[in-house]
Design an enzyme around this catalytic site. Structure first.
Site, PDB file in Angstrom:
ATOM      1  N   CYS A 129      13.710 -30.608  12.976  1.00 19.92           N
ATOM      2  CA  CYS A 129      13.335 -29.608  11.985  1.00 19.92           C
ATOM      3  C   CYS A 129      11.811 -29.492  11.846  1.00 19.92           C
ATOM      4  O   CYS A 129      11.168 -29.018  12.767  1.00 19.92           O
ATOM      5  CB  CYS A 129      14.043 -29.923  10.668  1.00 19.92           C
ATOM      6  SG  CYS A 129      14.248 -28.460   9.622  1.00 19.92           S
ATOM      7  N   HIS A 187      19.959 -32.209  11.495  1.00 18.58           N
ATOM      8  CA  HIS A 187      19.908 -33.469  10.755  1.00 18.58           C
ATOM      9  C   HIS A 187      21.301 -34.089  10.882  1.00 18.58           C
ATOM     10  O   HIS A 187      22.189 -33.536  11.510  1.00 18.58           O
ATOM     11  CB  HIS A 187      19.610 -33.215   9.274  1.00 18.58           C
ATOM     12  CG  HIS A 187      18.338 -32.462   9.028  1.00 18.58           C
ATOM     13  ND1 HIS A 187      17.099 -33.048   9.050  1.00 18.58           N
ATOM     14  CD2 HIS A 187      18.117 -31.153   8.726  1.00 18.58           C
ATOM     15  CE1 HIS A 187      16.169 -32.145   8.772  1.00 18.58           C
ATOM     16  NE2 HIS A 187      16.754 -30.985   8.575  1.00 18.58           N
TER      17      HIS A 187
HETATM   18  N1  GLN Z   1       9.482 -26.333   6.358  1.00 21.79           N
HETATM   19  C1  GLN Z   1      10.414 -26.076   7.356  1.00 21.79           C
HETATM   20  C2  GLN Z   1      11.357 -24.911   7.095  1.00 21.79           C
HETATM   21  O1  GLN Z   1      11.789 -24.687   5.962  1.00 21.79           O
HETATM   22  C3  GLN Z   1      11.140 -27.371   7.686  1.00 21.79           C
HETATM   23  C4  GLN Z   1      12.279 -27.758   6.774  1.00 21.79           C
HETATM   24  C5  GLN Z   1      12.907 -29.084   7.127  1.00 21.79           C
HETATM   25  O2  GLN Z   1      12.313 -29.878   7.855  1.00 21.79           O
HETATM   26  N2  GLN Z   1      14.075 -29.377   6.610  1.00 21.79           N
HETATM   27  O3  GLN Z   1      11.660 -24.208   8.025  1.00 21.79           O
END
Ligand code: GLN
Length: 273
Positions: free
Chosen positions: A110, A214
């Site tokens: 992510c 995740h």
């Molecule tokens: N800031 C990023 C997004 O919202 C990553 C989010 C995350 O790592 N869960 O796309």
């Protein structure tokens, strides 16, 4: 910033050249560690231990120098501000690029995936330079936030190496567009993934693997964990993954794939309303 040009596939290392412990870096867990992503490094270490291969977890904290001597680097998800801070710190001296050049593997989830690209967004919404390890650009996109289970079929090359249907949990707002220098990790069957309209999920560029999954992704997809490990230590004996199989079956069933689809290709199902 150098644009990565590598074989778009996880290679298998020829074999271990030393008997020293495999060093697995947990990069900035305080900044990049949402949704249990810190567990990825633990799982990698445990799977080595089960094969009697010594490993060492190396926690790299913000403000401290980032070693370029580790064998595997794990980066997790994060909020926008911590993400930008981690990227700024990791760009000093490009330790990850040097490590990858020397044969290290990277697993980035992510926010971690986004900062490995050529550019992403700062907390103020303006583009920032990424680390350039993956030929990809992340921007705001137009859709809603992607939240929920994501399922993908692995790219042909990884599928041919036994990587089964991939499962994870996604929660992101931004979208990632892959360039020609990388291969998606998978094609989305359910969920959003990279979100750029091509149904790609994640990216593979040599030993660098990025994903929106995740879960932690290594717990949900232990064969992917082994492919990453094999890219640095060489071929590994298979492990009986009964518990992980049960978790996979349960998670796949939760998105309508049916428990029977554990390791085989998923049947396609209709678009969910
Ligand atoms: N800031 C990023 C997004 O919202 C990553 C989010 C995350 O790592 N869960 O796309």
């Amino acid at each position: 910033m150098a644009e990565a040009r590598r074989t778009p596939e996880l290679p298998v290392a020829a074999g271990r050249v030393t008997e020293s412990a495999i060093r697995i870096a947990v990069v900035h867990p305080e900044l990049l560690g949402t949704y249990g992503d810190g567990g990825n490094a633990v799982i990698l270490a445990r799977r080595l231990e089960w094969r009697q291969i010594a490993s060492e977890l190396v926690e790299v904290h913000p403000g401290a120098p980032v070693p370029d001597s580790c064998d595997v680097y794990c980066l997790g998800g994060g909020e926008d501000k911590p993400q930008a801070r981690a990227a700024a710190e990791l760009s000093h001296g490009q330790p990850l690029a040097r490590a990858v050049e020397a044969g290290a593997a990277v697993l980035a989830v992510c926010a971690g995936f986004q900062i490995l690209g050529r550019s992403f967004l700062g907390a103020d919404g303006t583009p920032r330079d990424g680390l350039g390890l993956i030929d990809a650009v992340t921007d705001r996109g137009r859709g809603r936030r992607a939240v929920g289970e994501v399922v993908s079929t692995p790219t042909a090359a990884l599928g041919a190496r036994g990587l089964p249907t991939l499962t994870g949990y996604e929660n992101h707002r931004w979208v990632t567009t892959l360039g020609p220098g990388v291969t998606p990790l998978g094609q989305v069957v359910s969920g959003v993934g990279n979100g750029a309209g091509d149904r790609s999920e994640g990216a593979v560029s040599g030993r660098v693997v990025g994903t929106y999954m995740h879960g932690p992704v290594m717990a949900r997809n232990p064969i992917l964990a082994d492919l990453i490990l094999e890219s640095v230590v060489g071929p590994l004996d298979p492990i009986e993954d009964a518990e992980a199989n049960a978790l996979r079956a349960e998670r796949l069933a939760a998105v309508g794939a049916g428990g029977g689809a554990r390791w085989g290709p998923l049947r396609r199902w209709g678009r969910r309303r």
